[in-house]
Design a protein around this motif. Structure first.
Motif, PDB file in Angstrom:
ATOM      1  N   PHE A   8      -1.539  14.904  -9.827  1.00  0.00           N
ATOM      2  CA  PHE A   8      -1.740  14.543 -11.221  1.00  0.00           C
ATOM      3  C   PHE A   8      -3.013  15.160 -11.814  1.00  0.00           C
ATOM      4  N   SER A   9      -3.520  16.188 -11.150  1.00  0.00           N
ATOM      5  CA  SER A   9      -4.709  16.877 -11.660  1.00  0.00           C
ATOM      6  C   SER A   9      -4.400  18.319 -12.059  1.00  0.00           C
ATOM      7  N   ALA A  10      -3.146  18.630 -12.290  1.00  0.00           N
ATOM      8  CA  ALA A  10      -2.781  19.997 -12.712  1.00  0.00           C
ATOM      9  C   ALA A  10      -3.489  20.339 -14.017  1.00  0.00           C
ATOM     10  N   PRO A  11      -4.202  21.459 -14.060  1.00  0.00           N
ATOM     11  CA  PRO A  11      -4.890  21.839 -15.297  1.00  0.00           C
ATOM     12  C   PRO A  11      -3.904  22.010 -16.453  1.00  0.00           C
ATOM     13  N   ALA A  12      -4.268  21.518 -17.613  1.00  0.00           N
ATOM     14  CA  ALA A  12      -3.395  21.620 -18.783  1.00  0.00           C
ATOM     15  C   ALA A  12      -3.146  23.064 -19.184  1.00  0.00           C
ATOM     16  N   SER A  13      -4.028  23.979 -18.731  1.00  0.00           N
ATOM     17  CA  SER A  13      -3.874  25.399 -19.087  1.00  0.00           C
ATOM     18  C   SER A  13      -2.825  26.114 -18.242  1.00  0.00           C
ATOM     19  N   LEU A  14      -2.373  25.488 -17.159  1.00  0.00           N
ATOM     20  CA  LEU A  14      -1.389  26.140 -16.294  1.00  0.00           C
ATOM     21  C   LEU A  14      -0.062  26.326 -17.026  1.00  0.00           C
ATOM     22  N   GLU A  15       0.540  27.497 -16.842  1.00  0.00           N
ATOM     23  CA  GLU A  15       1.841  27.771 -17.441  1.00  0.00           C
ATOM     24  C   GLU A  15       2.679  28.597 -16.475  1.00  0.00           C
ATOM     25  N   GLY A  16       3.961  28.661 -16.733  1.00  0.00           N
ATOM     26  CA  GLY A  16       4.841  29.552 -15.987  1.00  0.00           C
ATOM     27  C   GLY A  16       4.819  29.305 -14.496  1.00  0.00           C
ATOM     28  N   ILE A  17       4.698  30.403 -13.724  1.00  0.00           N
ATOM     29  CA  ILE A  17       4.784  30.317 -12.271  1.00  0.00           C
ATOM     30  C   ILE A  17       3.631  29.524 -11.681  1.00  0.00           C
ATOM     31  N   PHE A  29      -3.455  10.171 -16.359  1.00  0.00           N
ATOM     32  CA  PHE A  29      -2.734  10.214 -15.091  1.00  0.00           C
ATOM     33  C   PHE A  29      -3.699  10.434 -13.927  1.00  0.00           C
ATOM     34  N   GLN A  30      -4.673  11.329 -14.108  1.00  0.00           N
ATOM     35  CA  GLN A  30      -5.617  11.598 -13.023  1.00  0.00           C
ATOM     36  C   GLN A  30      -6.453  10.367 -12.706  1.00  0.00           C
ATOM     37  N   THR A  31      -6.965   9.695 -13.725  1.00  0.00           N
ATOM     38  CA  THR A  31      -7.772   8.498 -13.503  1.00  0.00           C
ATOM     39  C   THR A  31      -6.961   7.411 -12.807  1.00  0.00           C
ATOM     40  N   THR A  32      -5.745   7.201 -13.268  1.00  0.00           N
ATOM     41  CA  THR A  32      -4.879   6.186 -12.659  1.00  0.00           C
ATOM     42  C   THR A  32      -4.577   6.544 -11.206  1.00  0.00           C
ATOM     43  N   ALA A  33      -4.321   7.824 -10.922  1.00  0.00           N
ATOM     44  CA  ALA A  33      -4.023   8.257  -9.555  1.00  0.00           C
ATOM     45  C   ALA A  33      -5.201   7.994  -8.617  1.00  0.00           C
ATOM     46  N   ILE A  34      -6.410   8.216  -9.085  1.00  0.00           N
ATOM     47  CA  ILE A  34      -7.596   7.951  -8.255  1.00  0.00           C
ATOM     48  C   ILE A  34      -7.683   6.460  -7.913  1.00  0.00           C
ATOM     49  N   ILE A  35      -7.478   5.605  -8.906  1.00  0.00           N
ATOM     50  CA  ILE A  35      -7.540   4.160  -8.677  1.00  0.00           C
ATOM     51  C   ILE A  35      -6.467   3.732  -7.678  1.00  0.00           C
ATOM     52  N   GLY A  42       0.803  -1.222   0.000  1.00  0.00           N
ATOM     53  CA  GLY A  42       0.000   0.000   0.000  1.00  0.00           C
ATOM     54  C   GLY A  42       0.832   1.266   0.000  1.00  0.00           C
ATOM     55  N   THR A  43       1.939   1.274   0.744  1.00  0.00           N
ATOM     56  CA  THR A  43       2.750   2.489   0.802  1.00  0.00           C
ATOM     57  C   THR A  43       3.547   2.710  -0.476  1.00  0.00           C
ATOM     58  N   SER A  44       3.837   1.645  -1.224  1.00  0.00           N
ATOM     59  CA  SER A  44       4.692   1.770  -2.415  1.00  0.00           C
ATOM     60  C   SER A  44       3.947   2.299  -3.634  1.00  0.00           C
ATOM     61  N   ILE A  45       2.678   1.975  -3.754  1.00  0.00           N
ATOM     62  CA  ILE A  45       1.962   2.344  -4.977  1.00  0.00           C
ATOM     63  C   ILE A  45       1.915   3.860  -5.202  1.00  0.00           C
ATOM     64  N   PRO A  46       1.502   4.672  -4.222  1.00  0.00           N
ATOM     65  CA  PRO A  46       1.390   6.114  -4.511  1.00  0.00           C
ATOM     66  C   PRO A  46       2.737   6.774  -4.801  1.00  0.00           C
ATOM     67  N   ILE A  47       3.720   6.580  -3.936  1.00  0.00           N
ATOM     68  CA  ILE A  47       4.961   7.334  -4.080  1.00  0.00           C
ATOM     69  C   ILE A  47       5.731   6.915  -5.319  1.00  0.00           C
ATOM     70  N   ASN A  48       5.616   5.654  -5.723  1.00  0.00           N
ATOM     71  CA  ASN A  48       6.346   5.226  -6.914  1.00  0.00           C
ATOM     72  C   ASN A  48       5.663   5.658  -8.204  1.00  0.00           C
ATOM     73  N   MET A  49       4.352   5.818  -8.186  1.00  0.00           N
ATOM     74  CA  MET A  49       3.726   6.435  -9.351  1.00  0.00           C
ATOM     75  C   MET A  49       4.177   7.884  -9.466  1.00  0.00           C
ATOM     76  N   ILE A  50       4.253   8.577  -8.317  1.00  0.00           N
ATOM     77  CA  ILE A  50       4.676   9.981  -8.329  1.00  0.00           C
ATOM     78  C   ILE A  50       6.108  10.106  -8.833  1.00  0.00           C
TER      79      ILE A  50
END
Length: 441
Positions: free
Chosen positions: A81-90, A167-173, A3-11
């Motif tokens: 893994f839910s960063a909006p695709a429109s985000l840019e720069g800072i 990525f977002q769908t996989t992260a939720i699962i 359980g502890t390995s799945i999240p951090i290794n996907m990240i």
């Protein structure tokens, strides 16, 4: 461990692909964030471990932290893994920085408490070696999911190579799986109540005692050579497949899969070697094999030759998985015997300081690709990204593990305590009370 390995290794395995190659985050900004993230994590780790050691509750010292950390890590991973695709720069830099730091903080909370249970529940090295092999085997199953299968899920099943929805769908699962498994483990574990009867340790005196321990530095720095090398491999393998081998990212499934399969199969063999020759001798051998494997991987030209080199990587990695925690546990045993208190949470978190070097080194390593090869992002890959990621995935890890293999020959660790040894009160200070060590032949 599953359980502890799945999240951090996907990240760790997908952050460069997701943020740098797909969203276009500049590698220089990535490097700066990694350095800041490592500094913050180096500070919060000892605090989290110390709070765990001082916890006194009807549920034990470790379980409450596990039950709090699991849902927080799952939520932060989904946000990462839910960063909006429109985000840019800072805006993109801030989103990446905030959720990378939060994910690592909650992962540290989980692992400081989970890791402290191994020496507590299994005081004999033979039992400890078997338990460690079993948990590492479950970690490798998690790695098959979070590393080998993830590229297939994110770029073909739930999304494409140019989009982020997968990525977002996989992260939720993965977040749901991790939460259920960690909660089940935490509610089922039975801590030794004897260890919670000692006086609560104080932070600064405990830290000062740890940093004055020579074994903390020798074992910690040597182990960091292995940890940083594998962090580079896990973070860069998908782009190694894309650029160095010239294949779709989904083909990372086969390379990662064979490495993990060999590692899993090798655990039983390495555990037998530990039983016959001891953890220290076996640790040194595994270090040397892992170093040689990265040299072989550098010369791979296609998926078949990369898989052949991956067999050697898996053999060396399996040996390190089977022994590295046993070496650390010896140091924890000596500390408990010397000071009469079990403060595994703080000690493991202090060892986590060396693990935090992963973020700094991977940040500098990725930034160096821009300096030497012109790779700045997926939008600006330079003239030879294939060589860039061959250096990132093979040359840097080879140098680190070669240094570690040499250093391991010089390391001494405490001898195994007698079976079922009781904790003792701290002896008077003085040179005659230094712990026995297993010397280099």
């Amino acid at each position: 461990m599953f359980g502890t390995s799945i999240p951090i290794n996907m990240i760790k395995g997908s952050m460069i692909l997701f943020y740098v190659d797909i969203l276009g985050l500049d590698v220089r900004a990535y490097g700066v964030v990694m350095v800041i993230y490592a500094i913050i994590d180096a500070v919060d780790n000892p605090v989290l471990g110390h709070l765990s050691d001082r916890t006194r509750s009807r549920y034990g010292r470790r379980r409450p932290w596990l039950l709090v950390g699991a849902p927080m890590l799952a939520a932060c991973m989904v946000a990462f893994f839910s960063a909006p695709a429109s985000l840019e720069g800072i805006g993109l830099v801030l989103w990446f920085a905030i959720f990378a730091i939060l994910c690592e903080a909650f992962d540290s909370m989980l692992n400081a408490n989970y890791g402290a249970l191994l020496p507590e529940l299994y005081p004999r090295e033979r039992d400890r070696a078997v338990a460690n092999s079993l948990r590492q085997g479950f970690q490798l199953v998690a790695l098959v999911i979070s590393l080998a299968i993830t590229p297939l899920l994110t770029t073909q099943v739930f999304g494409t190579e140019e989009t982020t929805e997968g990525f977002q769908t996989t992260a939720i699962i993965y977040g749901v799986i991790a939460l259920v498994v960690i909660a089940f483990m935490a509610l089922s574990a039975r801590e030794n109540p004897r260890y919670a009867t000692h006086e609560r340790p104080r932070l600064l005196p405990s830290l000062w005692s740890i940093v004055r321990n020579p074994m903390f530095w020798t074992v910690g720095l040597t182990g960091a050579c292995y940890g940083v090398a594998m962090a580079l491999v896990l973070s860069g393998i998908q782009l190694y497949v894309r650029y160095s081998l010239g294949l779709p990212v989904a083909n990372a499934l086969y390379l990662q899969g064979i490495v993990i399969l060999i590692s899993a199969c090798g655990l039983a063999v390495w555990t037998r070697v530990v039983a016959r020759r001891g953890a220290l001798w076996t640790w040194r051998l595994a270090f040397a094999i892992l170093a040689v494997s990265f040299a072989a991987l550098f010369f791979a030209t296609d998926l078949v030759t990369a898989i052949a080199a991956g067999v050697l990587v898996g053999a060396g990695w399996s040996g390190m998985l089977a022994t590295n925690d046993l070496i650390v546990a010896r140091v924890l045993d000596a500390d408990a015997a010397r000071h009469g208190a079990h403060r595994e949470g703080l000690f493991l978190s202090a060892f986590g300081f060396f693990a935090r070097l992963n973020g700094i080194v991977t940040g500098f390593a990725l930034t160096s690709l821009g300096v030497f090869f012109g790779y700045n992002s997926g939008d600006d890959p330079g003239t030879d990204p294939g060589l860039a990621f061959r250096v990132y995935l093979c040359v840097y890890p080879f140098v680190l593990t070669a240094i570690g293999a040499v250093a391991a020959r010089l390391v001494s660790v405490p001898v195994e305590p007698p079976p079922d040894a009781e904790p003792v009160e701290p002896p008077p200070a003085g040179p005659a009370n230094e712990p026995d060590v297993e010397r280099t032949p």
